[in-house]
Design an enzyme around this catalytic site. Sequence first.
Site, PDB file in Angstrom:
ATOM      1  N   GLY A  38      75.174 109.464  92.698  1.00  0.00           N
ATOM      2  CA  GLY A  38      75.387 111.525  92.982  1.00  0.00           C
ATOM      3  C   GLY A  38      75.842 112.270  91.014  1.00  0.00           C
ATOM      4  O   GLY A  38      76.046 111.391  90.605  1.00  0.00           O
ATOM      5  N   GLY A  43      82.015 114.092  92.458  1.00  0.00           N
ATOM      6  CA  GLY A  43      82.799 113.504  92.914  1.00  0.00           C
ATOM      7  C   GLY A  43      83.229 111.969  93.477  1.00  0.00           C
ATOM      8  O   GLY A  43      83.633 111.547  94.092  1.00  0.00           O
ATOM      9  N   LYS A  44      81.671 111.256  92.930  1.00  0.00           N
ATOM     10  CA  LYS A  44      82.328 110.054  93.266  1.00  0.00           C
ATOM     11  C   LYS A  44      83.827 109.087  92.754  1.00  0.00           C
ATOM     12  O   LYS A  44      83.956 108.209  93.956  1.00  0.00           O
ATOM     13  CB  LYS A  44      80.656 109.222  92.016  1.00  0.00           C
ATOM     14  CG  LYS A  44      80.201 109.853  92.065  1.00  0.00           C
ATOM     15  CD  LYS A  44      78.635 109.372  91.901  1.00  0.00           C
ATOM     16  CE  LYS A  44      78.667 109.351  90.307  1.00  0.00           C
ATOM     17  NZ  LYS A  44      78.879 111.069  89.958  1.00  0.00           N
ATOM     18  N   SER A 112      73.803 106.695  88.846  1.00  0.00           N
ATOM     19  CA  SER A 112      72.718 106.114  88.973  1.00  0.00           C
ATOM     20  C   SER A 112      71.424 107.011  89.478  1.00  0.00           C
ATOM     21  O   SER A 112      71.062 106.531  90.459  1.00  0.00           O
ATOM     22  CB  SER A 112      72.924 104.576  90.057  1.00  0.00           C
ATOM     23  OG  SER A 112      73.616 104.938  91.394  1.00  0.00           O
TER      24      SER A 112
END
Length: 183
Positions: A38, A43-44, A112
């Site tokens: 994301g 918030g990953k 990514s």
Amino acid sequence: MSSTVPKSSNIFWHDCPVGKTDRQKLLKQKGCVVWITGLSGSGKSTLACTLGRELHTRGKLAYVLDGDNLRHGLNKDLGFAAEDRAENIRRVGEVAKLFADAGLLCIASFISPYRRDRESCRALLSDGSFIEVFLNMSLELCEARDPKGLYKLARAGKIKGKPYLSRKIPYLIMFLVRELPFP
């Protein structure tokens, strides 16, 4: 486990007597990769660490691979050009594959942005043990949070970036309408 070595023809895979199934039996879990992707600030890392903590409290062996953390070591020689981003994700995919083969629940937290790079990582795990989670938080909310100051730098023209390219149908999409309620 197989490998392709494009720059050498005299390297061979050496199988060991203790295999993936043996490690899964020992750990009482099946290794996999949960790939959290994301926008920056979505918030990953928070989700990855929270998931890692929860799995730990349930007696599961998990390890978080975080984008910034790996750029302090394994990937410290890489920048943010498209080819460097691709190499960053390729290396992480190989590490994640090894962790999953070892029986760990590998939680990878990376922007990514390129679909082809995530698909290459998925292809490394032939048994379908790659779970992609896309945190679909709005750009406006990510920019408001801006924990690293990247959006401010981008607006000032000090860094450049390309739009995020999500997978067509990820395994799980999480829509976040506010900041995660975790410490």
